[in-house]
Each structure stands twice: as C-alpha cells, then as structure tokens.
Design an enzyme around this catalytic site. Structure first.
Site, PDB file in Angstrom:
ATOM      1  N   ASP A  93       0.858  -1.166   0.000  1.00 34.19           N
ATOM      2  CA  ASP A  93       0.000   0.000   0.000  1.00 34.19           C
ATOM      3  C   ASP A  93       0.905   1.230   0.000  1.00 34.19           C
ATOM      4  O   ASP A  93       2.069   1.160   0.363  1.00 34.19           O
ATOM      5  CB  ASP A  93      -0.938  -0.024   1.216  1.00 34.19           C
ATOM      6  CG  ASP A  93      -2.138   0.914   1.017  1.00 34.19           C
ATOM      7  OD1 ASP A  93      -3.021   0.912   1.890  1.00 34.19           O
ATOM      8  OD2 ASP A  93      -2.160   1.648   0.007  1.00 34.19           O
ATOM      9  N   ASP A 267      -7.693  -7.475   1.000  1.00 35.15           N
ATOM     10  CA  ASP A 267      -6.757  -7.634   2.117  1.00 35.15           C
ATOM     11  C   ASP A 267      -7.470  -7.197   3.386  1.00 35.15           C
ATOM     12  O   ASP A 267      -8.346  -6.314   3.325  1.00 35.15           O
ATOM     13  CB  ASP A 267      -5.511  -6.755   1.919  1.00 35.15           C
ATOM     14  CG  ASP A 267      -5.771  -5.321   2.365  1.00 35.15           C
ATOM     15  OD1 ASP A 267      -6.298  -4.546   1.537  1.00 35.15           O
ATOM     16  OD2 ASP A 267      -5.489  -4.986   3.541  1.00 35.15           O
ATOM     17  N   CYS A 305     -11.953 -28.722   9.859  1.00 37.98           N
ATOM     18  CA  CYS A 305     -10.799 -27.938   9.433  1.00 37.98           C
ATOM     19  C   CYS A 305      -9.528 -28.760   9.525  1.00 37.98           C
ATOM     20  O   CYS A 305      -9.324 -29.528  10.475  1.00 37.98           O
ATOM     21  CB  CYS A 305     -10.680 -26.687  10.312  1.00 37.98           C
ATOM     22  SG  CYS A 305      -9.275 -25.634   9.872  1.00 37.98           S
ATOM     23  N   CYS A 307      -6.372 -27.406   9.547  1.00 39.56           N
ATOM     24  CA  CYS A 307      -5.228 -26.580   9.961  1.00 39.56           C
ATOM     25  C   CYS A 307      -4.589 -27.196  11.206  1.00 39.56           C
ATOM     26  O   CYS A 307      -5.213 -28.003  11.910  1.00 39.56           O
ATOM     27  CB  CYS A 307      -5.680 -25.149  10.239  1.00 39.56           C
ATOM     28  SG  CYS A 307      -6.272 -24.876  11.905  1.00 39.56           S
ATOM     29  N   CYS A 310      -6.650 -27.088  14.458  1.00 39.23           N
ATOM     30  CA  CYS A 310      -7.819 -27.972  14.526  1.00 39.23           C
ATOM     31  C   CYS A 310      -7.415 -29.442  14.494  1.00 39.23           C
ATOM     32  O   CYS A 310      -8.118 -30.298  15.038  1.00 39.23           O
ATOM     33  CB  CYS A 310      -8.783 -27.652  13.387  1.00 39.23           C
ATOM     34  SG  CYS A 310      -9.540 -26.025  13.562  1.00 39.23           S
ATOM     35  N   HIS A 336      -5.103 -20.663  12.087  1.00 36.42           N
ATOM     36  CA  HIS A 336      -6.443 -21.165  11.756  1.00 36.42           C
ATOM     37  C   HIS A 336      -7.234 -20.140  10.936  1.00 36.42           C
ATOM     38  O   HIS A 336      -7.832 -20.460   9.908  1.00 36.42           O
ATOM     39  CB  HIS A 336      -7.247 -21.505  13.022  1.00 36.42           C
ATOM     40  CG  HIS A 336      -8.696 -21.757  12.684  1.00 36.42           C
ATOM     41  ND1 HIS A 336      -9.158 -22.962  12.218  1.00 36.42           N
ATOM     42  CD2 HIS A 336      -9.756 -20.913  12.671  1.00 36.42           C
ATOM     43  CE1 HIS A 336     -10.454 -22.865  11.953  1.00 36.42           C
ATOM     44  NE2 HIS A 336     -10.848 -21.624  12.216  1.00 36.42           N
TER      45      HIS A 336
HETATM   46  C1  K75 Z   1      -9.918   6.851   1.225  1.00 40.82           C
HETATM   47  C2  K75 Z   1      -9.140   5.678   0.862  1.00 40.82           C
HETATM   48  C3  K75 Z   1      -8.516   4.745   0.617  1.00 40.82           C
HETATM   49  C4  K75 Z   1      -7.676   3.588   0.284  1.00 40.82           C
HETATM   50  N1  K75 Z   1      -6.343   4.055  -0.010  1.00 40.82           N
HETATM   51  C5  K75 Z   1      -5.245   3.329   0.332  1.00 40.82           C
HETATM   52  N2  K75 Z   1      -4.034   3.663  -0.203  1.00 40.82           N
HETATM   53  N3  K75 Z   1      -5.335   2.313   1.193  1.00 40.82           N
HETATM   54  C6  K75 Z   1      -6.517   1.977   1.806  1.00 40.82           C
HETATM   55  C7  K75 Z   1      -6.532   1.039   2.846  1.00 40.82           C
HETATM   56  C8  K75 Z   1      -7.741   0.747   3.466  1.00 40.82           C
HETATM   57  N4  K75 Z   1      -8.061  -0.052   4.531  1.00 40.82           N
HETATM   58  C9  K75 Z   1      -9.401   0.103   4.726  1.00 40.82           C
HETATM   59  N5  K75 Z   1     -10.104  -0.505   5.717  1.00 40.82           N
HETATM   60  C10 K75 Z   1      -9.457  -1.274   6.738  1.00 40.82           C
HETATM   61  N6  K75 Z   1      -9.945   0.940   3.835  1.00 40.82           N
HETATM   62  C11 K75 Z   1      -8.932   1.366   3.045  1.00 40.82           C
HETATM   63  C12 K75 Z   1      -8.935   2.294   2.004  1.00 40.82           C
HETATM   64  C13 K75 Z   1      -7.719   2.591   1.399  1.00 40.82           C
END
Ligand code: K75
Length: 371
Positions: A93, A267, A305, A307, A310, A336
């Site tokens: 990110d 993610d 499961c 894993c 488990c 898990h």
């Molecule tokens: C406004 C905006 C935006 C997005 N921009 C970038 N670079 N990373 C993000 C990471 C995030 N994590 C979550 N929620 C846990 N929402 C996200 C949104 C973003």
C-alpha cells in the site's frame, strides 16, 4: 522468472470472475485474499506457514516500513522479499491511508503530506513521487498509487475535492513509476458513496491507464449495506480485463458479497488481528475462545478444518493458552483464521469456475445461520 505482469479471467458466474494474475515471482489465483504483513511480518506467522495456509501474495505497508527500518535499509539488504523471507508476490500500500489513520500533525498540500511518525514523532513527507521511490526500494511486485485519504466523516464537497486531488496524484504516481516490466501499478478509485464521483474517478483512472484498479474509500466505517451499495455499481466502471482490488475488506460475509459483485483481490487485518485477540473464524461464524464454555471442551474449533490448530489441539487448550497469554495462542489462532480465509477463497474460485456460485453463497449463509 517470467518478465511480464498479466491477468487472465478463466471463468465468470454473474458479475463474479475467477482467474490468474501472472507475475515474475509467481501466480496469484483470483479471487485472492492477501494476508497483511505490515512491518515485514504477518504477525505470529512464519512465512512458510503463511504459504501453507494457501496465500499466493501478501501485503506490506509503505508507511510503516519507511518509518522503521526505512526503505533505504531494506533496499541495501536486498529488498523486502529477501528481508522477510517471502519470495512470492508482495503488494504494498502507498501510505496515504496509514498517514490519515495513524500519523499526527498532518499538513496536506498539492505536493503531498507532511506528518509526524506515530512511533517517535520524527518528521516525514509522502508524495506520489516519494511513495513510488519507497515502493521501488522495497521491490514490491504490485505498487499502489499514492492517494489522499480524507479524515472521516467528510462531506460531499470534501470527498469530491479529495478524489480529484487523488486523480492528479494518480497521474504523478504513473509518471514517477515509469516503465517497469514485471511490476504493476494499480490506481485507486475514490468518491465515497457517491455514484457520480465514483464514475468520474474511474473515468480519470482509465484515461491514465493502470495494470489493475483498486476500490478505495470503503471499509472505513460505512457499514456493509453502504459498501455493497457502492459495489453494486463501482466494479462495473472499471476495465473487465484488469484485476479489481477492494482495499481493507473484510469479514467473511463481506468477502463473499464483494466477490459476487466482481471484486478479485482483498486484504484485511481481521483474520490475523482477531486471531491474536482470541476470535476464531469458522464456517458457523466467529468463536470467542476466552469464553468459559470452552475450558473443558475436547473438540477442535472446527471438526472439518485441517489446519494445525484444529488437527492437534482442543478448544480447551486454546482457551487455556489464550487466558495464560501464551505466544502459541496467537500462532495457532492466526494460522487457523488465515487457513479458513484461504479455504473460503478456494471455495469461491471453485464455485465460480463450476458456475455454482449462488449455491455456494446460499450454503455459506445457511451454515452461518445455524451458528
Ligand atoms: C480513502 C481511501 C482509501 C484507500 N487508499 C489506500 N491507499 N489504502 C486503503 C486502505 C484501506 N483499509 C481500509 N479498511 C481497513 N480501507 C482502506 C482504504 C484505502
């Protein structure tokens, strides 16, 4: 190692797709879930254990790694893959979201964001150019554009202005990224929950051109109904032939709903973070292991499961080591949860490939309803 980054849809079921992203460091089966490895580790997991859960790719964070140990030090040591002993794909990110959610004393200008580190108060700056430089130093395979993440709650005018700044920063990110065969740059769609702003953002990103497109600005407290409301139309604004990445999502039912609506990558810290806090995810919903009702229970968390937690341990044992604050509690419950998430992704991929996604989703919800 091949030299190209490419994406191939292999089957569709309604808006949902399954496919493969090919990278020089390996293939990513989609829809994919990326475990979060914020500070160059998926917390409480060895990299080989992360792979054993079925993960093809993990996420790293520009913000955390630029502060500690710095991107320059990681580069001098051979890059993030070597540093953390994970030779498969890594997506990083870009830092904007973490600056908004973690840093203090932020000063935002057209140039970028100046901020003080949440670790030691030291002064730093992020801009599209600096974020691209850091992600290149880290050696990540999928680079995220540097976007502006407005503090919430934000009114429509603020969301619109922030989205338009992010689109200018997306162009600067693309210019700074340059031409890097085998590496990908993903744009990030903004626009809050406003359809016109989301369409304007998608149009701007497509005009610049990216290897993949993220849906940003969700999983920020808007709730599942509002998030699905955006996902009912936003993925359709993005190119069919590129991966679509929903950032920060989510709970298992969020993931199922996002995949149904055309999302290919996700993610979330939830499976790892909740594993450390004693929440174990199962097909019947979350189990809170610290609850006294588990202290004599000889059964595994999930009989079905496979894993290590488990296969080899009882609820009673997990209850005990969690209450005793033993390190193995985090290890077993994180393993898990990540295993469960990857099994869910494999189930979704198989169901889409076989044209039976609606049956899979019905079974998913019915099993959870049984509790
Ligand atoms: C406004 C905006 C935006 C997005 N921009 C970038 N670079 N990373 C993000 C990471 C995030 N994590 C979550 N929620 C846990 N929402 C996200 C949104 C973003």
């Amino acid at each position: 190692m091949g030299e190209r980054f490419s994406y191939q849809v292999t089957a569709k079921d309604g808006a949902a797709r399954t496919g493969v992203i090919s990278t020089p460091r390996g293939e990513i089966r989609t829809p994919a879930f990326m475990p979060v490895g914020t500070a160059a580790t998926v917390k409480a997991m060895m990299p080989e254990s992360v792979r054993a859960t079925g993960a093809d790719i993990l996420l790293g964070n520009t913000y955390h790694l630029m502060l500690r140990p710095t991107a320059e030090r990681i580069a001098a040591l051979g890059g993030l893959h070597k540093f953390m002993n994970w030779e498969r794909p890594i997506l990083t990110d870009s830092g904007g979201f973490q600056v908004m959610s973690l840093a203090s004393l932020r000063k935002l200008t057209e140039e970028g964001v100046r901020f003080s580190s949440h670790i030691d108060g030291s002064k730093h700056m992020l801009s599209p150019e600096r974020s691209m430089e850091i992600q290149k130093l880290l050696g990540s395979d999928i680079v995220m554009c540097f976007d502006e993440c407005p503090a919430l709650p934000a009114d429509d005018a603020t969301v619109a202005a922030s989205m338009r700044m992010s689109m200018r920063w997306a162009q600067r990110s693309k210019d700074a990224f340059g031409d890097r065969p085998g590496h990908a740059l993903f744009g990030i769609m903004q626009g809050g929950v406003t359809k016109d702003l989301r369409e304007e953002s998608a149009t701007a990103l497509k005009a610049i051109g990216f290897d993949g497109y993220a849906v940003g600005g969700l999983a920020v407290g808007e709730g599942q109904e509002a998030m699905f409301g955006v996902l009912d139309y936003a993925p359709g604004f993005l190119p069919e032939d590129k991966p679509r990445y929903l950032m920060g999502v989510g709970k298992p039912d969020d993931i199922v709903g996002a995949v149904e609506r055309g999302i290919d990558m996700m993610d979330c810290v939830l499976p790892s973070r909740s594993g450390r806090t004693g929440q174990v995810w199962t097909r019947r919903g979350p189990v809170t292991i610290k609850n006294a009702r588990h202290q004599n229970d000889p059964r595994p968390v999930d009989e079905a499961c496979t894993c290590p937690a488990c296969r080899n341990y009882s609820r009673a044992y997990l209850h005990h080591v969690f209450k005793a604050d033993e390190i193995i509690a985090s290890m077993l419950m994180t393993w898990h949860n990540l295993h469960y998430y990857q099994e869910l992704m494999q189930g979704l991929r198989d169901a889409i490939a076989e044209g039976r996604l609606s049956a899979f989703v019905a079974e998913f919800h019915a099993t959870r309803a049984m509790g």
